[in-house]
Each structure stands twice: as C-alpha cells, then as structure tokens.
Design a protein around this motif. Structure first.
Motif, PDB file in Angstrom:
ATOM      1  N   THR A 339      -0.992 -14.223   2.827  1.00 32.85           N
ATOM      2  CA  THR A 339      -0.386 -13.449   1.745  1.00 32.85           C
ATOM      3  C   THR A 339       0.438 -12.303   2.297  1.00 32.85           C
ATOM      4  OG1 THR A 339      -2.242 -14.017   0.317  1.00 32.85           O
ATOM      5  CG2 THR A 339      -0.878 -12.158  -0.350  1.00 32.85           C
ATOM      6  N   HIS A 340      -0.096 -11.613   3.307  1.00 31.81           N
ATOM      7  CA  HIS A 340       0.627 -10.493   3.911  1.00 31.81           C
ATOM      8  C   HIS A 340       1.918 -10.969   4.569  1.00 31.81           C
ATOM      9  CE1 HIS A 340       1.544  -7.380   6.954  1.00 31.81           C
ATOM     10  NE2 HIS A 340       1.064  -6.547   6.028  1.00 31.81           N
ATOM     11  N   LEU A 343       4.808 -11.603   1.954  1.00 30.29           N
ATOM     12  CA  LEU A 343       5.286 -10.503   1.106  1.00 30.29           C
ATOM     13  C   LEU A 343       6.808 -10.334   1.129  1.00 30.29           C
ATOM     14  CD1 LEU A 343       2.643  -7.655   1.501  1.00 30.29           C
ATOM     15  CD2 LEU A 343       3.138  -9.026  -0.514  1.00 30.29           C
ATOM     16  N   LEU A 346       8.225 -12.884  -1.078  1.00 28.21           N
ATOM     17  CA  LEU A 346       7.821 -12.651  -2.461  1.00 28.21           C
ATOM     18  C   LEU A 346       8.655 -11.567  -3.115  1.00 28.21           C
ATOM     19  CD1 LEU A 346       5.736 -12.995  -4.830  1.00 28.21           C
ATOM     20  CD2 LEU A 346       4.354 -11.258  -3.644  1.00 28.21           C
ATOM     21  N   LEU A 347       8.988 -10.536  -2.378  1.00 22.81           N
ATOM     22  CA  LEU A 347       9.668  -9.394  -2.959  1.00 22.81           C
ATOM     23  C   LEU A 347      11.180  -9.562  -3.040  1.00 22.81           C
ATOM     24  CD1 LEU A 347       7.677  -6.541  -1.187  1.00 22.81           C
ATOM     25  CD2 LEU A 347       7.288  -7.476  -3.475  1.00 22.81           C
ATOM     26  N   TYR A 382       6.222  -2.157   0.869  1.00 20.59           N
ATOM     27  CA  TYR A 382       4.760  -2.044   0.930  1.00 20.59           C
ATOM     28  C   TYR A 382       4.394  -1.074   2.039  1.00 20.59           C
ATOM     29  CZ  TYR A 382      -0.033  -3.114   2.251  1.00 20.59           C
ATOM     30  OH  TYR A 382      -1.347  -3.008   2.588  1.00 20.59           O
ATOM     31  N   PHE A 388       2.470  -0.702  -3.093  1.00 25.45           N
ATOM     32  CA  PHE A 388       3.837  -1.108  -3.377  1.00 25.45           C
ATOM     33  C   PHE A 388       4.557   0.017  -4.091  1.00 25.45           C
ATOM     34  CE2 PHE A 388       1.453  -5.022  -2.981  1.00 25.45           C
ATOM     35  CZ  PHE A 388       2.292  -5.824  -2.230  1.00 25.45           C
ATOM     36  N   LEU A 450       1.763  -5.349  -8.897  1.00 26.39           N
ATOM     37  CA  LEU A 450       1.586  -5.832  -7.523  1.00 26.39           C
ATOM     38  C   LEU A 450       0.347  -5.220  -6.867  1.00 26.39           C
ATOM     39  CD1 LEU A 450       5.296  -5.775  -6.274  1.00 26.39           C
ATOM     40  CD2 LEU A 450       3.916  -7.791  -6.806  1.00 26.39           C
ATOM     41  N   TYR A 454      -2.496  -7.600  -5.469  1.00 25.70           N
ATOM     42  CA  TYR A 454      -2.676  -7.776  -4.022  1.00 25.70           C
ATOM     43  C   TYR A 454      -3.481  -6.647  -3.373  1.00 25.70           C
ATOM     44  CZ  TYR A 454       0.977 -11.267  -4.627  1.00 25.70           C
ATOM     45  OH  TYR A 454       1.707 -12.345  -5.044  1.00 25.70           O
ATOM     46  N   LEU A 457      -3.262  -4.710   1.309  1.00 29.48           N
ATOM     47  CA  LEU A 457      -3.513  -5.915   2.086  1.00 29.48           C
ATOM     48  C   LEU A 457      -3.829  -5.605   3.541  1.00 29.48           C
ATOM     49  CD1 LEU A 457      -0.862  -8.476   0.782  1.00 29.48           C
ATOM     50  CD2 LEU A 457      -3.332  -8.590   0.568  1.00 29.48           C
TER      51      LEU A 457
END
Length: 846
Positions: A339-340, A343, A346-347, A382, A388, A450, A454, A457
């Motif tokens: 997931t990290h 990012l 994702l953003l 982040y 975030f 966010l 999340y 993270l």
C-alpha cells in the motif's frame, strides 16, 4: 573456629570476565560471610551474594542433596576498614555480629595468607616497576579522552585484532598461571603459528572481521530505540566469519574436526553411521586444546543463528524508508508495504472513470479563477506523523479560493524543499511555476478520508518491523551461550596469534617449563630495552639452583633429584658502577620468568624456568607512589621488604634493587646484610637477585661467604688517558712525580667503557665521578670531589678548598696574628694602627 581471608586485587574487567577472581576465591574458600565496602557497586554485590557453585555454572545442592539457592551473607562496612592492619579488628567485629552482639571472648592465633592455587602472584607495584603496564593519560588539559597503554611489555606484545582478544590478553597478564598443562598448550600453539607465518596471518585476517558478538547482542537487547540494520549486519557478518574460521581450523586439524562432527552427529542420532567412516590421520593441530575448543564452539547452532538472521532480515541492500524485514515473513507487513509503495500512483493517476485525487480537487475551482492563480502548484503529499495533506507551493490560498473550497483549513507553513521532494508527481492550476517558494499545507475532506482509510502507513510499518526485530532478538538470545563460547575461543586464539606474531618479529624462543626448582637463562634480553639499542643489546646468562656444570633439559622425570647442598647458589648479590646495567639485568630475569608463566615466548637464546609461586620485588618506586601512600620512599621500601620477608617461599623469585640507600649507610648496610643472611640460613631459600653500591657489605666480617650466595658484578673496561697503565701510575705516585690533584685529574680523564656483562666477582668502586662527568658536571667540582674522596680513603683530614682568594686572605690573617703577638699594648699608636689594619682586611673580605 573463625577464619578470615583478605583479598585486595585490581580487577576492572567487564562483561563475561567480570569478578572472575572473586568467584575463584569463593570456590576455593567457600565463605559464609563476605564483607564489602559500602561504596561497592550493585554488580559486585550481586556477584558476592551468588552461591559459589552457581557462579561456576554448577547446581547448588542443599544438605539433603536437593537443589538449594542459599546465598552468601554480604555485610557492608566503611571503606577505611579495608586494610591489612585492621584485619584483626574486622575479624573481631564479624565474630561479634555472628554471636548476636555479645561480648564473647575471641582468641586469634595468627593470620595466614590465602593462596590462590594455579596462579603466579605478583602485586601492582611490581607490575608497574617492571613496566608490564604503563598507562598514559590523555594530553588534553581539559581531560578529554581516555588513557592509553604506553611503552610497556603488555603494549609490546599486545597485537590482538579483536576487542575481546585484547581484554582476555590483559587478563592473562594480570593473572599468570602455574599450570603446566595450560602453559604447554599455549606454547605448543604459538610454536605452530611461528613455524607457519602464512597460517597465522590468515587466521588473524579472519578474526579481524569478528566483532564482540556477546557485547553486540547485549547492546541490541538493551537498546531503547528501533534496532538498526547495521547492528544486524555486523552480527551476521561476524557469524559468517566465525564459520569461515571454523573451516580454516578444520583444514588444519582434520582429525579433530572429524571427531567434533562425530560428536555432533551422535547427539543428532547418527553416531553409528559417522563412526563407520574412516578417520583422518592426527596431526599437531589436532592435539591442541584451542583447536578442540573452536571446533566445539562453532558448530550447527551458530549456522542456525546466522540462517535465522538472513531469513528474517534483508541484509543485501540498504533499507528503503527504514524497511528491514524480508518479504514473506509477515503478511500484514507485506500488505502495508504494498500500500505504501502504491501511494504515488493512487494520488496522481486516475482510477477508471474517476480522476486522480489532485485533479478532482482542482476541478472544484472554475477555470477563469484558476487562470489567475496559475503560479501555484497543488499536490497531495504524505508526511509521516502528519498524514495526508494538500500542499500548495507559492503561498497561501487566496480568499477567493477559500470561499470556493470551504473545507480547506491551513495546517502549517513550510519551505519548498520537502514539499517538492514529497510531491514529485503533482498538478498545478495552470501549468505555471512556483511563486515565492513557500508552501502551505491544508487539511480537507479528501485528506481526512485518506487518513481514516490508510492512517500513518510508514510508522505502522516501522512499528510492525520493530516488533518483528524484537522477537528476532529474543530468538537470538537463545543462541547467546553458543555465541559466548565461540567468542571466548576466538579471543583465546587471538591472544596466541598475537604472541606468535610478536615472537616471530622480535626473535623470542619457547621457554622450557619444569617442576624442578631451577632457573637457567642463556642469552637473556630485556624486552623493552633491547628495542632502544638498535640491535646492540648485550645478553646475559642466569643460573640459579644449578650446579656449576649441570645441564638442564627441562624434563624432571629424566633427572635424579639433587640434595639442597649439591645445588648451586640461589641468591646473587650484584655490585658494579652506576648505569652499568644492574637493574636492567634483574628486571629482565623477572620479566622472562613472568612471560613464561603468561604463556608467551621469551627474549633469550634458551630458557629453562622452574615454576614459581610469586614474584616479589623491592624496586625503586616513583615519588607519586610514595605520596599516594602518605609515606617516604624509604618507608615504602621497608614496607615492600617486610612483605617479601613474610610471603617469600622457596618457589618465589625476589628482587632487591639498592635496598637501604634511603637512610644512613651504616643502617642500610645492616638491613641488607640481615636480609641476605636471613635467607642464607634457610635450607632452600627463594631465588633472589640483589644489587647494591654498599662496598662495606662485601667484607667477610659483614656478610660471610655462603654456598647459597654468589657475588657478581657488571664488567667495566677502564682505559688510561694515554698509553700508561696502572703500574706506571702507581710507580709515578710512589716517586712523588704527581701530586694528589694531578692524580685526581688523571683519574677523571680515564675512559670507562661499560660492557653490560655479568661476571663473577665484586667491584669496590662505583665510578660515580665518571658518571657525573658523563652527565656534564663542572670539572672543578669533579676535581674537588675526587680530592675529598682520596683523603677519606687515606684516613686523612679533608683540607679546605685551595682557592687563590682564600690563600691570599689566609696570608693577610697570618700577618695580623704575627703583629698581634708582637704588639706592645702600652703603645697607643701601635694599637690604633693594628686595629685599622684589621678593619681594612675585614672590609676587603666583606
């Protein structure tokens, strides 16, 4: 019956070697009460309370055979109580406390010394006087920095490549042993390493990469912060080097390696299969204790320990964002890392028909308004511990934009550097550049979503990795005994390799240790002084306890025991000039005996050393030591000699360097003569070396000849000022050719060459005036000193110094005396004239 044992030893060891002497004494004495100073540290108190058997690693059994945990009673007293002089009072206090505080009668017969079996005893002042250790303070006036080892015997032979080896070598120097098997094994190992320099270099190169594994593991366990990957790398690298070292030793000793493997296989249930395999031939390395210890300590458990570290941690590359743990160890951790890592995508990238997060926020601003603020760059970033945020580069949002974006709240202001790095993939309102370089960070509904989805993270990842590393350290602590045994074996091999490197470089030879009470040294050298002579050091021989023509091979079983009367002298009294090498000779003998008991090779052509129980010295102490003891130098010397008289045995080595010089000559002669006669009267006195300038001691009426005492001197070559010899000078003096002053001048011009060679005999002259001439003392002072010395030896009164001024004044005074004798006291004018002459002479003299 109560028994008191007093121990006072310097022990600054840490770690596994801490308080070893205390545990050794507890095993030997089995005390019920231990009295410590009130300033004792907590570690010392715990070590004193621990049962002796438990401290030695054995089970503690009660009186019925069951396991018990009885601790030793520890009492605390003022530090001033801990002196030998107060031993009797301390014993009475302990007895009174044990009796419940009553006024019981305590009868003390005598105090006996507790001897530590298996150790050569040598006190701190002797170690300092022999230059075994020499601590040099840091030169900084502020006291910054720590002290270091100076020009000492330990500093000369200390060539260890590991920290644990250096500490163990210091323990060897502080605690020499008298165990023949231990010393023979050390000498055997050094001999093989000296004969194979390449092997020694390879072993030292491998050991150099091994860190102090037990200490490193202890630091990791006690660390309050997140474990560092560098520490785990150091641990894994040290384990790999230990395994490489084990392979090298197994190559040198295949039979011992096969035996160790058979033992390990037997424990695993495969002894029958291994026992059927042919065993390799045994070699010299297979017989060494250090070989067996290394092969036993470095085995499958150590391999499993290294594998565990490599399976859990990623040691091949530097950690990214602090990540340490290998993929596949923890599923939750792998999901967080995935997931990290996703990012940025994702953003900044669109997901299906949905625009990217930043673009969705920009669409909330009308295009005509966005064009007016095209210089601002928007990006979703982040930040660890913050979460975030929407970063706006180019200053704060205008009021017009805040009206369009009512959910935007300013979090904080920052510079452009971190924001630009965190928002490498961003979007701007109109494609323009950043404005004034300041960044505004805002919270909004999007950032809140966010954060709730999340969270933080990176810190979640770090917390989870820290818990995994903590669990790994707990697993590694199970291997602590194995790691400690491997480190101890490597430290011992490091010490032996250091001795071998020094012996090969300095030309040392293996001493022969024997249980016979003899000492034979051929071509002995002082280990430190020879380094200053550029290869011109004059070696000397030593024969104590040997007949004149005896041959010693060091094997006691092959020789018939000799009666004490048939043995040679055991005491040597050395006379000779100043600076002729008497003290250096005595110290080199003591150092050779000391190094032989440490396990090192010695600087000599040949050495046969009978095992000693202690080395006792009366060597000149520095003024600082006398000040620290609140006593004069002579009182300090008397204290050392008193200790020698009480503790020396027939197996001791005693050194007396110019004892008695701090007081009147008659008192000093009497003291030294009485000490020598005291030991001469013994059937088997200790081996004793003494040097002195007291020529009065050499007379038979003061020190009668004795078979146990040999007179020796340091040889000196005396050459005349010209070709004339001693016979010509005596004839000239008898004929009255030279005056006494001329004879003194001629004696001062004689050249004295110190040969630094010990020979039998005695010397009546100390050549002190010649030493003063060598040091640059004025010649007029030397001539006068020589004149006074000649008059004293002739039994004549010492005349006044014959200076021209004094002779002229004597003539004037003589004339005045003659005038006074012929004076007519009734003649007033003659009296006034004589008084005037006397006043004139007095004024001239004044």
């Amino acid at each position: 019956m109560l028994k008191l044992s007093v121990m006072q030893v310097p022990d600054d060891s840490k770690g596994a070697c801490a308080f070893q002497m205390l545990q050794y004494v507890k095993l030997q004495v089995d005390p019920q009460i231990i009295v410590l100073p009130a300033t004792a540290e907590a570690e010392l108190l715990a070590a004193a309370r621990a049962p002796a058997a438990a401290a030695a690693g054995a089970a503690v059994l009660g009186g019925d055979g069951s396991e018990g945990d009885a601790e030793v009673v520890v009492q605390l007293q003022r530090p001033s109580m801990f002196t030998y002089e107060r031993a009797l009072k301390m014993l009475a206090a302990v007895a009174q406390d044990d009796a419940g505080g009553g006024e019981g009668l305590l009868l003390v017969d005598k105090l006996t010394e507790m001897k530590l079996e298996g150790h050569l005893l040598i006190d701190g002042p002797s170690l300092s006087a022999l230059d075994v250790f020499k601590e040099e303070e840091h030169p900084s006036a502020m006291g910054i920095g720590s002290s270091k080892e100076g020009a000492s015997v330990y500093g000369l032979l200390q060539r260890c490549v590991t920290g644990m080896g250096k500490r163990l070598l210091r323990q060897w120097f502080l605690r020499p042993v008298v165990q023949p098997s231990v010393l023979a094994d050390r000498h055997d190992t050094i001999q093989l390493l000296v004969e194979a320099p390449s092997t020694n270099d390879a072993l030292r190169a491998a050991m150099k990469q091994v860190l102090d594994v037990p200490r490193l593991l202890a630091q990791m366990r006690l660390s309050q912060s997140r474990p560092r990957l560098a520490a785990f790398k150091q641990l894994a690298n040290s384990i790999n080097q230990l395994l490489q070292l084990q392979l090298m030793v197994a190559t040198l000793a295949p039979a011992a390696a096969a035996h160790a493997a058979a033992g390990g296989a037997g424990e695993a249930g495969g002894a029958d299969r291994v026992g059927q395999q042919p065993q390799p031939a045994s070699g010299p390395w297979d017989e060494l204790a250090i070989t067996r210890r290394l092969l036993a300590a470095i085995g499958p458990q150590l391999t499993a320990c290294g594998t565990l570290v490599g399976d859990v941690l990623d040691l091949s590359s530097p950690p990214a964002d602090g990540c340490l743990v290998q993929p596949g160890v923890c599923k939750a951790l792998d999901q967080l890392k995935a997931t990290h890592a996703a990012l940025p995508e994702l953003l900044t990238q669109a997901r299906g028909r949905q625009p990217a997060i930043v673009e969705s926020q920009l669409q909330r601003v009308p295009a005509h308004v966005a064009r007016r603020y095209s210089s601002q760059l928007w990006s979703m970033v982040y930040i660890p511990q913050v979460g975030f945020t929407m970063c706006v580069t180019g200053g704060r949002l205008a009021e017009e934009l805040l009206e369009l974006l009512p959910d935007y709240n300013l979090a904080f202001m920052g510079d452009e550097g971190p924001a630009a790095a965190a928002a490498a993939a961003g979007a701007d309102l109109g494609g323009g550049l950043a404005g004034d370089g300041s960044c505004a960070y805002y919270y909004c509904e999007c950032t809140q979503q966010l954060n709730s989805q999340y969270g933080d993270l990176q810190h979640k990842i770090q917390d989870l990795e820290s818990s995994i590393c903590t669990e790994l350290i707990k697993r590694l602590l199970e291997f602590a005994p194995c790691l400690a045994a491997a480190a101890a074996a490597v430290a011992e091999l490091d010490c032996l390799a250091s001795f071998a490197a020094a012996a090969r470089e300095l030309g040392y030879v293996r001493p022969t240790l024997t249980t016979d009470d003899v000492l034979l040294i051929e071509g002995g050298r002082h280990p430190l002084t020879e380094l200053l002579t550029d290869g011109r050091f004059i070696p000397n021989d030593t024969r104590l306890g040997l007949p004149a023509a005896a041959a010693v091979d060091g094997h006691a079983d092959d020789q018939q025991p000799e009666a004490a009367g048939q043995c040679g002298p055991r005491m040597v009294l050395i006379t000779g000039p100043n600076a002729s090498g008497k003290s250096i000779y005595m110290k080199q003998v003591a150092l050779l005996v000391y190094l032989a008991h440490v396990g090192s090779f010695v600087p000599a052509q040949r050495a046969v050393v009978g095992l000693r129980d202690r080395i006792l010295t009366r060597l000149p102490c520095c003024s600082m030591e006398a000040v620290a003891q609140h006593a004069s130098s002579f009182m300090t010397d008397l204290g050392q000699v008193s200790t020698i008289l009480h503790r020396a045995t027939s197996r001791s080595l005693v050194l007396l360097d110019e004892f008695g010089k701090g007081t009147l000559t008659s008192d000093g002669v009497g003291l030294l003569a009485s000490v020598l006669q005291h030991y001469s009267a013994q059937a088997v006195p200790p081996m004793l070396l003494a040097c002195t300038h007291f020529v009065e001691l050499l007379g038979p009426e003061v020190l009668p000849p004795h078979p146990q005492l040999q007179l020796c001197t340091m040889q000196v070559l005396v050459a005349g000022r010209s070709s004339g010899d001693a016979g010509d000078a005596a004839a000239a003096a008898a004929a009255g050719v030279q005056s006494r002053q001329e004879e003194a001048a001629a004696a001062l011009d004689e050249e004295h060459v110190f040969l630094y060679k010990l020979v039998q005999g005695k010397v009546a002259a100390s050549y002190g005036l010649n030493c003063a001439r060598m040091c640059g003392v004025d010649r007029a002072v030397l001539l006068r000193a020589s004149d006074v010395l000649a008059l004293q030896q002739a039994g004549q009164p010492v005349s006044r110094l014959a200076l021209p001024e004094l002779q002229q004044r004597d003539e004037q005074y003589w004339q005045l005396v003659q005038q006074l004798a012929a004076l007519d006291v009734t003649d007033e004018a003659a009296v006034r004239q004589l008084l005037g002459a006397m006043m004139a002479v007095e004024a001239e003299a004044g």
